[in-house]
Design an enzyme around this catalytic site. Structure first.
Site, mmCIF file in Angstrom:
data_model
loop_
_atom_site.group_PDB
_atom_site.id
_atom_site.type_symbol
_atom_site.label_atom_id
_atom_site.label_comp_id
_atom_site.label_asym_id
_atom_site.label_seq_id
_atom_site.Cartn_x
_atom_site.Cartn_y
_atom_site.Cartn_z
ATOM 1 N N GLY A 10 -62.462 -10.506 0.926
ATOM 2 C CA GLY A 10 -63.910 -10.664 1.027
ATOM 3 C C GLY A 10 -64.658 -9.385 0.705
ATOM 4 N N ASP A 35 -54.441 -18.087 9.857
ATOM 5 C CA ASP A 35 -55.618 -18.952 9.872
ATOM 6 C C ASP A 35 -56.175 -19.011 11.295
ATOM 7 O OD1 ASP A 35 -57.556 -20.876 9.632
ATOM 8 O OD2 ASP A 35 -56.286 -22.347 8.620
ATOM 9 N N ALA A 59 -64.420 -14.837 9.310
ATOM 10 C CA ALA A 59 -65.364 -15.486 10.219
ATOM 11 C C ALA A 59 -65.835 -16.800 9.614
ATOM 12 C CB ALA A 59 -66.565 -14.595 10.494
ATOM 13 N N ASP A 101 -75.815 -9.393 14.047
ATOM 14 C CA ASP A 101 -77.108 -9.263 14.705
ATOM 15 C C ASP A 101 -77.607 -10.603 15.236
ATOM 16 O OD1 ASP A 101 -77.376 -10.007 11.903
ATOM 17 O OD2 ASP A 101 -79.543 -9.811 12.174
ATOM 18 N N TYR A 126 -74.080 -20.687 15.577
ATOM 19 C CA TYR A 126 -73.319 -19.601 14.956
ATOM 20 C C TYR A 126 -73.380 -18.341 15.811
ATOM 21 C CZ TYR A 126 -72.571 -15.559 11.896
ATOM 22 O OH TYR A 126 -72.158 -14.361 11.383
ATOM 23 N N LYS A 130 -70.281 -16.328 17.756
ATOM 24 C CA LYS A 130 -69.955 -14.924 17.504
ATOM 25 C C LYS A 130 -70.017 -14.103 18.799
ATOM 26 C CE LYS A 130 -69.202 -13.068 14.131
ATOM 27 N NZ LYS A 130 -67.873 -12.740 13.534
ATOM 28 N N TRP A 156 -68.032 -6.888 -4.410
ATOM 29 C CA TRP A 156 -67.003 -7.926 -4.530
ATOM 30 C C TRP A 156 -67.562 -9.311 -4.239
ATOM 31 C CZ3 TRP A 156 -63.231 -6.334 -7.292
ATOM 32 C CH2 TRP A 156 -62.873 -4.996 -7.261
#
Length: 288
Positions: A10, A35, A59, A101, A126, A130, A156
């Protein structure tokens, strides 16, 4: 030292891996190898690699989809992280885990950058997932390192499946389409190269606990878009809109600027201003 990196392909993982090589062997791991949605397999995977440090860049980050499928976000960001933290503790490996954040947002009148000691208050499924992942990582070992960051973009991600905000803005502008961008969410979009540098510095100092790592300053997404176009010499049609007008399924924090003052206490330089970081990104992508 052996360092395993999950999500190595990633945006953040691709910037982290070469920098982590200063410590020793870096073992990039893909989802096929570990996984987080399959917690029953995590311990065996960790024990097979047996790293000294395990860096988790993976994530579930489909913020809007998580509102209708919260169990998918919890499986990766909460249950999966808990299983990973437990597995790392079992072999005395340090876990480095990245958060967001979006664990903030409930304070509707906030106007000062959040510190690591401020109480969180997520406003989305979400963000809640987190936050639970943070708790799991920190509960497993005081030596673990949790890094909150924001709005990541890296070279990337410039041609990948998801891309990033900068690339989306440049692509739509290149198509000659008008853009409408939210102007009532204030945060600090951050360059993955800078986040990677600060992460390596924290590791080098043996830091553990919770840290905020973002570029300096703050902006709205509309202001970010305007600066992208200014630095790129583009003049597309750009209109500020409200979050309500945008109509996303998930609520976003109206203010989620993160303070990086804690970095100074650990002799880690705070990342540069977001405008300077954006200039470095645009230069890197041109020279890629």
């Amino acid at each position: 030292m052996k360092i395993a990196v999950l999500g190595a392909a990633g945006q953040l993982g691709r910037d982290l891996c070469p920098r982590l090589a200063v410590f020793g062997e870096v073992v990039p791991l893909s989802r096929a190898e570990l996984d987080l949605e399959r917690p029953e397999s995590i311990r065996a995977a960790v024990e097979s690699v047996r790293p000294d440090v395990f860096v988790n860049c993976a994530a579930y980050n489909l913020v809007d989809k998580a509102e209708s499928a919260p169990e998918a976000a919890r499986a990766v960001n909460d249950t999966g992280v808990e299983a990973l933290a437990t597995a790392c503790a079992g072999i005395w490996a340090k876990l480095v885990h990245f958060s967001t954040d979006y664990v903030f947002g409930a304070d509707a009148v906030r106007s000062a950058p959040y510190t690591e000691t401020d109480p969180p208050g997520p406003v989305s499924a979400y963000g809640e997932s987190k936050l639970r992942g943070e708790h799991a990582a920190l509960a497993a070992s005081a030596n673990n390192l949790v890094i909150r960051t924001c709005g990541l973009y890296g070279v990337w991600g410039s041609g990948g499946k998801g891309g990033n905000f900068v690339e989306t803005m440049l692509r739509v502008a290149g198509q000659g389409k008008p853009l409408r961008v939210v102007a009532d969410q204030r945060c600090t979009p951050s360059y993955t190269a800078d986040i990677a540098d600060a992460t390596v510095a924290l590791l080098g100092r043996g830091a553990g606990g919770l840290f905020h790592v973002v570029n300096g300053g703050d902006c709205t997404w509309y202001e970010f878009a305007a600066e992208i176009f200014r630095q790129s010499g583009l003049t597309p049609s750009l209109t500020p809109i409200t979050s309500a007008e945008f109509g996303a399924a998930a609520r976003r924090p109206p203010y989620s600027v993160l303070s990086t003052a804690k970095l100074f206490a650990h002799d880690v330089p705070a990342p540069r201003l977001w405008t300077d970081a954006l200039a470095a990104y645009l230069l890197e992508r041109r020279n890629r």
